[in-house]
Scaffold this active site. Sequence first.
Site, PDB file in Angstrom:
ATOM      1  CB  CYS A 184      -0.857  -0.001   1.260  1.00 20.47           C
ATOM      2  SG  CYS A 184       0.182   0.026   2.744  1.00 20.47           S
ATOM      3  CG  HIS A 233       2.948  -0.930  12.633  1.00 24.22           C
ATOM      4  ND1 HIS A 233       4.177  -1.526  12.459  1.00 24.22           N
ATOM      5  CD2 HIS A 233       2.080  -1.668  11.912  1.00 24.22           C
ATOM      6  CE1 HIS A 233       4.043  -2.580  11.684  1.00 24.22           C
ATOM      7  NE2 HIS A 233       2.797  -2.688  11.330  1.00 24.22           N
ATOM      8  CD  GLU A 279      -3.142   1.197  13.105  1.00 25.48           C
ATOM      9  OE1 GLU A 279      -2.809   0.438  12.171  1.00 25.48           O
ATOM     10  OE2 GLU A 279      -4.235   1.791  13.129  1.00 25.48           O
ATOM     11  CB  THR A 323      -5.533   1.768   9.687  1.00 25.62           C
ATOM     12  OG1 THR A 323      -4.316   1.070   9.972  1.00 25.62           O
ATOM     13  CG2 THR A 323      -5.464   3.186  10.203  1.00 25.62           C
ATOM     14  CB  SER A 348       0.894  -8.798   8.583  1.00 20.43           C
ATOM     15  OG  SER A 348      -0.018  -8.113   7.762  1.00 20.43           O
TER      16      SER A 348
HETATM   17  S1  SF4 Z   1      -2.857   2.350   7.359  1.00 22.55           S
HETATM   18 FE1  SF4 Z   1      -1.397   0.639   7.156  1.00 22.55          FE
HETATM   19  S2  SF4 Z   1      -2.299  -0.697   5.580  1.00 22.55           S
HETATM   20 FE2  SF4 Z   1      -3.354   1.294   5.451  1.00 22.55          FE
HETATM   21  S3  SF4 Z   1      -2.264   2.503   3.892  1.00 22.55           S
HETATM   22 FE3  SF4 Z   1      -1.341   2.984   5.881  1.00 22.55          FE
HETATM   23  S4  SF4 Z   1       0.375   1.547   6.114  1.00 22.55           S
HETATM   24 FE4  SF4 Z   1      -0.966   0.747   4.513  1.00 22.55          FE
END
Ligand code: SF4
Length: 314
Positions: free
Chosen positions: A17, A79, A131, A170, A228
């Site tokens: 991502c 995170h 996170e 998230t 993950s």
């Molecule tokens: S919150 Fe995590 S999974 Fe979503 S875009 Fe950001 S790094 Fe990627």
Amino acid sequence: MSKPKLTVLLAGPRGFCAGVDRAIEIVEKALEKFGPPVYVRHEIVHNKYVVEGLRAKGAVFIEELDEAPEGAPVIFSAHGVPKSVPEAAARRNMIQLDATCPLVTKVHVDARRHRKQGQTVILIGHAGHPEVVGTLGQLPAGEIKLVENRAQAEALRVDDPDHLSFVTQTTLSVDDTKEIVDVLKRRFPNIDAPRTEDICYATTNRQAAVKTLARQCDAFIVLGAPNSSNSNRLAEVAAAQGCGKSILIERAAELDPGWMEGVATVGVTAGASAPEILVQELIALFEQRYDVTVREVAVTTEDMHFSLPRALSA
Ligand code: SF4
């Protein structure tokens, strides 16, 4: 003897991502700018292949700041970190580079804003995930109430139900989170919900792609790390959609050939921190054993990009 036939349905979008791309680029640019070693607090993203690649280039992964010399460059992982971490880094005169995904930073900002407005803040997420540790650490200990599941949402006690808000991790399951949010909204009708969903676009899109494909597949393989969050959720989503079986593996070599018995169509995706090379490695392994047809099935395309911190963008 001819090989058995196997159809591989590749879920799109999958893999990296924008937040992971940015975090990796921050480490690479920091190595260019400061020269090795640069210190990275925790895994920059949850993927051994990525971490080993950066380690080979001169990144040193540490758990706590005092493992790095005073004044050294230090990168915080995608995170996010509790507020105490940059404060400690400042006391040690370290050069701080924040690779926290901007979508996680938004959750931090919202949690602090809600508290400032006098609200009790609820965080929907999984205890112990980095996170969640980072988001809880945006306010003094105990000020944010963590809710992990529906049962906890049902049991939650708050002093003032009219001054209540929530944020979320998230990388949660979109469906499970909706169930938790529905409980909170039923029990606390005046709860302040985020204007836009905290579950990020990448998590949402990867889950949607798996949902679309899962019912056409006898089995589903998710490439990603066991720690993950978004990768684990992808394997759960495939199972919840009625796909015969689903599995999360880090590398193709982990796949037990017996697991593929009776599988004619397999879905494949990769978590947001797993590089595409690991998907191609799996297809190469299939090609040794099967007569493979690969079909890419994309539910949407992504063009998200996050800019680098100013210190590295020049
Ligand atoms: S919150 Fe995590 S999974 Fe979503 S875009 Fe950001 S790094 Fe990627």
